[in-house]
Design a protein around this motif. Structure first.
Motif, PDB file in Angstrom:
ATOM      1  N   PHE A 173       0.967  -1.055   0.122  1.00  0.00           N
ATOM      2  CA  PHE A 173      -0.013   0.066  -0.079  1.00  0.00           C
ATOM      3  C   PHE A 173       0.873   1.202  -0.040  1.00  0.00           C
ATOM      4  CE2 PHE A 173      -3.775  -2.690   1.717  1.00  0.00           C
ATOM      5  CZ  PHE A 173      -4.674  -2.517   0.579  1.00  0.00           C
ATOM      6  N   LEU A 174       2.029   1.230   0.517  1.00  0.00           N
ATOM      7  CA  LEU A 174       2.892   2.281   0.594  1.00  0.00           C
ATOM      8  C   LEU A 174       3.410   2.578  -0.666  1.00  0.00           C
ATOM      9  CD1 LEU A 174       4.364   4.457   2.035  1.00  0.00           C
ATOM     10  CD2 LEU A 174       6.247   3.031   2.582  1.00  0.00           C
ATOM     11  N   LEU A 175       3.649   1.509  -1.468  1.00  0.00           N
ATOM     12  CA  LEU A 175       4.222   1.633  -2.992  1.00  0.00           C
ATOM     13  C   LEU A 175       3.129   2.333  -3.693  1.00  0.00           C
ATOM     14  CD1 LEU A 175       6.231   0.879  -4.965  1.00  0.00           C
ATOM     15  CD2 LEU A 175       5.116  -1.010  -5.368  1.00  0.00           C
ATOM     16  N   PHE A 176       1.928   1.712  -3.636  1.00  0.00           N
ATOM     17  CA  PHE A 176       0.808   2.549  -4.255  1.00  0.00           C
ATOM     18  C   PHE A 176       0.634   3.964  -4.178  1.00  0.00           C
ATOM     19  CE2 PHE A 176      -3.451   3.410  -4.971  1.00  0.00           C
ATOM     20  CZ  PHE A 176      -3.860   3.186  -6.371  1.00  0.00           C
ATOM     21  N   ASN A 177       0.855   4.058  -2.623  1.00  0.00           N
ATOM     22  CA  ASN A 177       0.770   5.657  -2.146  1.00  0.00           C
ATOM     23  C   ASN A 177       2.024   6.488  -2.679  1.00  0.00           C
ATOM     24  OD1 ASN A 177       1.425   7.780   0.306  1.00  0.00           O
ATOM     25  ND2 ASN A 177      -1.029   7.096   0.237  1.00  0.00           N
ATOM     26  N   GLY A 178       2.994   5.868  -2.669  1.00  0.00           N
ATOM     27  CA  GLY A 178       3.894   6.576  -3.525  1.00  0.00           C
ATOM     28  C   GLY A 178       3.788   7.027  -5.070  1.00  0.00           C
ATOM     29  N   MET A 221      -3.793   5.964   1.483  1.00  0.00           N
ATOM     30  CA  MET A 221      -3.413   6.104   3.068  1.00  0.00           C
ATOM     31  C   MET A 221      -4.383   5.385   3.949  1.00  0.00           C
ATOM     32  SD  MET A 221      -1.107   7.661   4.858  1.00  0.00           S
ATOM     33  CE  MET A 221      -0.397   8.322   3.559  1.00  0.00           C
ATOM     34  N   VAL A 222      -5.798   5.768   3.744  1.00  0.00           N
ATOM     35  CA  VAL A 222      -6.592   4.969   4.488  1.00  0.00           C
ATOM     36  C   VAL A 222      -6.321   3.579   4.472  1.00  0.00           C
ATOM     37  CG1 VAL A 222      -9.123   4.416   4.938  1.00  0.00           C
ATOM     38  CG2 VAL A 222      -8.529   6.718   4.198  1.00  0.00           C
ATOM     39  N   ALA A 223      -6.159   2.917   3.464  1.00  0.00           N
ATOM     40  CA  ALA A 223      -5.974   1.467   3.246  1.00  0.00           C
ATOM     41  C   ALA A 223      -4.744   1.229   4.244  1.00  0.00           C
ATOM     42  CB  ALA A 223      -5.687   1.068   1.787  1.00  0.00           C
ATOM     43  N   LEU A 224      -3.719   2.045   4.035  1.00  0.00           N
ATOM     44  CA  LEU A 224      -2.264   1.668   4.724  1.00  0.00           C
ATOM     45  C   LEU A 224      -2.613   1.633   6.204  1.00  0.00           C
ATOM     46  CD1 LEU A 224       0.708   1.474   4.856  1.00  0.00           C
ATOM     47  CD2 LEU A 224       0.729   3.749   4.707  1.00  0.00           C
ATOM     48  N   MET A 225      -3.477   2.820   6.755  1.00  0.00           N
ATOM     49  CA  MET A 225      -3.797   2.668   8.032  1.00  0.00           C
ATOM     50  C   MET A 225      -4.487   1.389   8.584  1.00  0.00           C
ATOM     51  SD  MET A 225      -4.380   6.956   8.759  1.00  0.00           S
ATOM     52  CE  MET A 225      -4.186   6.480  10.676  1.00  0.00           C
ATOM     53  N   VAL A 240     -11.203  -1.649  -0.835  1.00  0.00           N
ATOM     54  CA  VAL A 240     -12.318  -1.080  -1.137  1.00  0.00           C
ATOM     55  C   VAL A 240     -12.078   0.519  -0.824  1.00  0.00           C
ATOM     56  CG1 VAL A 240     -14.636  -0.545   0.064  1.00  0.00           C
ATOM     57  CG2 VAL A 240     -13.654  -2.883  -0.456  1.00  0.00           C
ATOM     58  N   ALA A 241     -11.464   0.974   0.166  1.00  0.00           N
ATOM     59  CA  ALA A 241     -11.132   2.497   0.675  1.00  0.00           C
ATOM     60  C   ALA A 241     -10.681   3.252  -0.925  1.00  0.00           C
ATOM     61  CB  ALA A 241     -10.256   2.563   1.421  1.00  0.00           C
ATOM     62  N   ILE A 242      -9.745   2.405  -1.676  1.00  0.00           N
ATOM     63  CA  ILE A 242      -9.141   2.750  -2.728  1.00  0.00           C
ATOM     64  C   ILE A 242     -10.076   2.937  -3.867  1.00  0.00           C
ATOM     65  CG2 ILE A 242      -7.410   2.639  -4.693  1.00  0.00           C
ATOM     66  CD1 ILE A 242      -5.604   1.358  -2.577  1.00  0.00           C
ATOM     67  N   ALA A 247     -14.105   5.932  -7.445  1.00  0.00           N
ATOM     68  CA  ALA A 247     -15.545   5.853  -7.983  1.00  0.00           C
ATOM     69  C   ALA A 247     -15.911   7.447  -7.649  1.00  0.00           C
ATOM     70  CB  ALA A 247     -16.442   5.141  -7.224  1.00  0.00           C
ATOM     71  N   TRP A 248     -15.604   8.160  -6.755  1.00  0.00           N
ATOM     72  CA  TRP A 248     -15.789   9.504  -6.433  1.00  0.00           C
ATOM     73  C   TRP A 248     -15.058  10.323  -7.420  1.00  0.00           C
ATOM     74  CZ3 TRP A 248     -18.584  11.285  -2.122  1.00  0.00           C
ATOM     75  CH2 TRP A 248     -18.788  12.836  -2.068  1.00  0.00           C
ATOM     76  N   PHE A 249     -13.920  10.069  -8.084  1.00  0.00           N
ATOM     77  CA  PHE A 249     -13.148  10.873  -8.999  1.00  0.00           C
ATOM     78  C   PHE A 249     -14.153  10.672 -10.356  1.00  0.00           C
ATOM     79  CE2 PHE A 249     -10.405  10.671 -12.614  1.00  0.00           C
ATOM     80  CZ  PHE A 249     -10.199  12.203 -12.587  1.00  0.00           C
ATOM     81  N   ILE A 250     -14.529   9.671 -10.513  1.00  0.00           N
ATOM     82  CA  ILE A 250     -15.247   9.207 -12.025  1.00  0.00           C
ATOM     83  C   ILE A 250     -16.590  10.094 -11.696  1.00  0.00           C
ATOM     84  CG2 ILE A 250     -16.452   7.657 -13.185  1.00  0.00           C
ATOM     85  CD1 ILE A 250     -14.410   5.764 -12.339  1.00  0.00           C
ATOM     86  N   ALA A 251     -17.275   9.908 -10.572  1.00  0.00           N
ATOM     87  CA  ALA A 251     -18.569  10.685 -10.415  1.00  0.00           C
ATOM     88  C   ALA A 251     -18.509  12.271 -10.570  1.00  0.00           C
ATOM     89  CB  ALA A 251     -19.069  10.347  -9.028  1.00  0.00           C
TER      90      ALA A 251
END
Length: 740
Positions: A173-178, A221-225, A240-242, A247-251
């Motif tokens: 998750f840290l890699l994805f966050n980076g 970051m939510v997923a990491l925590m 799910v958090a990601i 989905a919010w961005f697409i909306a």
């Protein structure tokens, strides 16, 4: 077929190449735009674009010129406040305004692409500018490079952690966050430092990188925590958090929302609130896991420092209507702190070394945030002047925050025990009567001070050692106590800290010193008991034995009286009393005369000045050793010298008692010792007292000269010689002095 493992170096090299490609593309995009050399700022008072600086192609336009419009052979574009918006997300109210902003940027980019531009100022003058084909890299401002480098280094920090821990969920998750930071930070670098306009396609791409990457950053970051330092909830909850953020961005991209606050800021605030809630949950959930809690401290420290200051410097002012685009690029530096803290937590870097400075740092951060928030509230919310706002903010922090910080410190931080309490406990350990008792008290003291769940014997070590996580601390042996390893301090709720190491070092040093002192005392007591035993055996015992073998009652009584005198001398020595010199002289003269008379040898005695001898005091050690030495010499005269006369003289000379003893016997070779060890014993005994002995012997007699200080050295106990024992009839006396 099993997929071969990828070496960490290979992962890191691939990640570096990917990061460099993204950075290269971003720089190329920034440099590909035509260059005017013009810096404009919106002047609200005149409703015009003010020339802040000009160089290169636009160098002919003076700074301070107010421009009304720009054209390139077609319809002129009239400048508006919308054109000067640096960051639209936090400064535009609706998506309608946002679309107008995009259209305005696209028109300006089209004009900028033309070979010749005409600017019209408020005085009706025209200024023609021929743009350069590309923007020189040297004209890109510092905040551009800062945002690009923040994205790259954040990506590299995350990739480095993942390269060595690819199987850990938190590292993934840290890699994805980076990666999200590598998207949103360089993306913002291009459009926030644009010179004039930006084509619609490029602006949409960059805004997608920035806002889309920012939402995915919040989601990851939510997923990491949710998974660090321990997993909370189902395994797939982080994904799910990601997905929710995506989905919010697409909306919002499809125009579901009209408010920019709802579409662009609310999801970020919701994610921040979720992070706060999960941070609290993780903190409470790790109270029984000190390693996880210490790793959480790294995360919280960096997260609070980064997110709180970023929100205070950018988002809060935007809510109050303040433009923050000028400092947004610099504020991205805070994200590097976040990644460093997370990385240190995941790799468990010096978890035991956080300690007090972690609390102090958070306290200062809290004070800074409180000060900034109150200042903005007074300045923009209550419309106070700048000086009044700052003054009231400082006063409120002094009256409210500082007392609260001190109260929190007293409630949460462990105070070291007082030095006198530590010393008292160590003495209690060192003075235990047995070694087993000392070991038991030593372990009890460690339990009292550190509350470890486990205390075990350890292999010998030279210094105090703490393992990499701070779970265990090994203490070297101290005195008779062996090396010990303490594990899980604070009943398993914390780690060992540098303060614990310092306290343990003090304990070990104190115990070693106390046990050394106790052993020295015990050694002194043993030596004193041994001396008393020798005195009782050699002097009193021998006199009592002689009394038993006397042929008549009067002689036996005399021996008993001498034994009582020896007893009195020993008792005086035990209580530290000194003896007058005349008493020593009288004892020597009386005893020596009796023994020589019994052997048919005459005694010539010349004593000290009587008046001086009465007022001169000698230590017990001097008294006892002088008495024993003269006894030794007298015994050897009787046994070996075959003398008829013995001359003894005593005098005082510069604080020393000088005893000169001569006989007219047969003498002996000076290098020999007819009594066995008597000569060496006398010399050694006198040297211990700081005195000396001289010996002269020839066939016509022997002379022994002794010099004895009246005050014995502090550490020189009397050493009775073995040959000082008077012999029973028919037995040899243990002669240990030079023969006369």
């Amino acid at each position: 077929m099993k997929i071969p493992a990828i070496a960490p170096g290979t992962r890191l090299a691939a990640s570096t190449a990917f990061g460099l490609i993204v950075v290269g593309l971003v720089i190329a995009m920034a440099a590909s735009r035509p260059w005017l050399g013009l810096a404009l700022a919106w002047d609200a008072s005149s409703g015009t674009a003010l020339v802040a600086a000009s160089t290169g192609p636009a160098g002919s336009i003076p700074a301070g010129t107010r421009l009304v419009s720009v054209s390139a052979g077609g319809p002129a574009h009239v400048f508006s406040a919308l054109d000067s918006t640096i960051e639209p997300d936090g400064n535009l109210a609706t998506y309608t305004e946002y679309r107008e902003f995009l259209a305005s940027q696209d028109r300006l980019a089209s004009i900028q692409a033309e070979p010749s531009l005409v600017f019209l100022d408020t005085d009706g003058r025209s200024h023609t500018v021929a743009p350069a084909a590309h923007r020189p890299l040297s004209t890109l401002p510092a905040d551009f490079w800062i945002q690009v480098m923040v994205g790259f280094f954040a990506w590299m920090i995350a990739a480095a952690v993942w390269a060595f821990r690819p199987r850990e969920t938190s590292a993934r998750f840290l890699l994805f966050n980076g990666w999200t930071t590598l998207m949103f930070s360089p993306g913002a670098a291009v459009y926030t430092t644009r010179e004039f306009g930006m084509p619609l396609a490029e602006m949409l791409l960059l805004k997608t990188m920035n806002f889309g990457g920012g939402l995915l950053f919040c989601g990851s970051m939510v997923a990491l925590m949710l998974n660090y330092p321990r997993r909370m909830g189902p395994r797939g909850l982080g994904s799910v958090a990601i997905a929710a953020m995506a989905a919010w961005f697409i909306a919002q991209a499809f125009g579901i929302f009209d408010s920019m606050l709802v579409g662009r800021r609310i999801p970020v605030l919701v994610a921040l609130a979720a992070m706060v809630g999960m941070a609290v949950a993780q903190w409470l959930g790790t109270r029984r896991d000190p390693v996880a809690r210490a790793a959480m401290q790294w995360f919280l420290l960096s997260w609070v420092l980064c997110i709180s200051l970023f929100v205070a410097l950018t988002m809060v002012p935007q809510f109050l209507g303040v433009q923050t685009g000028a400092i947004q690029g610099y504020s991205f530096i805070l994200f590097l702190l976040l990644y460093v803290g997370i990385a240190f937590g995941i790799i468990r870097f010096r978890l035991f070394d956080l300690g007090i400075w972690w609390f102090r740092t958070l306290a200062w951060i809290g004070g800074a945030i409180a000060l900034i928030t109150l200042d903005l509230l007074f300045l923009f919310g209550m419309q106070f002047s700048a000086s009044w706002s700052l003054s009231l903010s400082l006063l409120a922090c002094a009256l409210l925050w500082l007392p609260f910080r001190n109260w929190l410190w007293d409630r949460t931080m462990r105070r070291p025990p007082a030095a006198n309490d530590v010393f008292r406990h160590v003495l209690h350990v060192a003075l235990a009567p047995t070694q087993a008792g000392r070991l038991e008290r030593w372990q009890a003291l460690q339990q009292q001070l550190f509350s470890p769940l486990e205390i075990a014997w350890a292999d010998p070590v030279q210094d105090i050692q703490v393992d990499s996580d701070g779970i265990a601390m090994t203490l070297p042996g101290a005195g008779a106590s062996p090396a010990l390893t303490l594990r899980y301090p604070g009943a398993g709720r914390r780690l060992f800290t540098p303060a614990d190491v310092r306290l343990a070092g003090q304990l070990v040093e104190m115990l070693a010193y106390a046990e050394e002192s106790r052993e020295s005392y015990a050694q002194g007591a043993r030596e004193e008991r041994s001396r008393i035993a020798r005195d009782l055996h050699d002097d009193i015992g021998s006199r009592l034995l002689c009394g038993l073998h006397q042929p008549d009652l009067e002689s036996a009584r005399e021996s008993m009286a001498q034994a009582i005198g020896e007893m009195r001398t020993i008792i005086h020595g035990l209580i530290g009393e000194q003896h007058p010199l005349d008493a020593l002289e009288a004892d020597l003269r009386h005893e020596t005369g009796e023994r020589l008379e019994a052997a048919g040898i005459a005694l010539s005695w010349q004593g000290c000045d009587p008046a001086l001898a009465r007022i001169t005091q000698v230590d017990y050690a001097v008294y006892k050793n002088a008495l024993s030495a003269v006894r030794e010499l007298t015994a050897n005269v009787i046994r070996h010298a075959m003398a008829t006369v013995v001359d003894v003289s005593m005098r005082l000379d510069a604080g020393r008692l000088v005893v000169d003893m001569r006989d007219d016997g047969r003498g002996f070779a000076a290098e020999s010792d007819p009594s066995g060890h008597g000569l060496r014993n006398i010399r050694s005994r006198l040297e211990e007292l700081g005195g000396a002995m001289q010996l002269e012997s020839h066939p016509g007699g022997t002379r022994v000269r002794m010099e004895i200080p009246l005050r014995a050295p502090a550490a020189a106990p009397p050493r009775p010689a073995a040959s000082a024992r008077p012999s029973a009839p028919g037995q040899d006396s243990a002669a240990a002095a030079a023969a006369g």
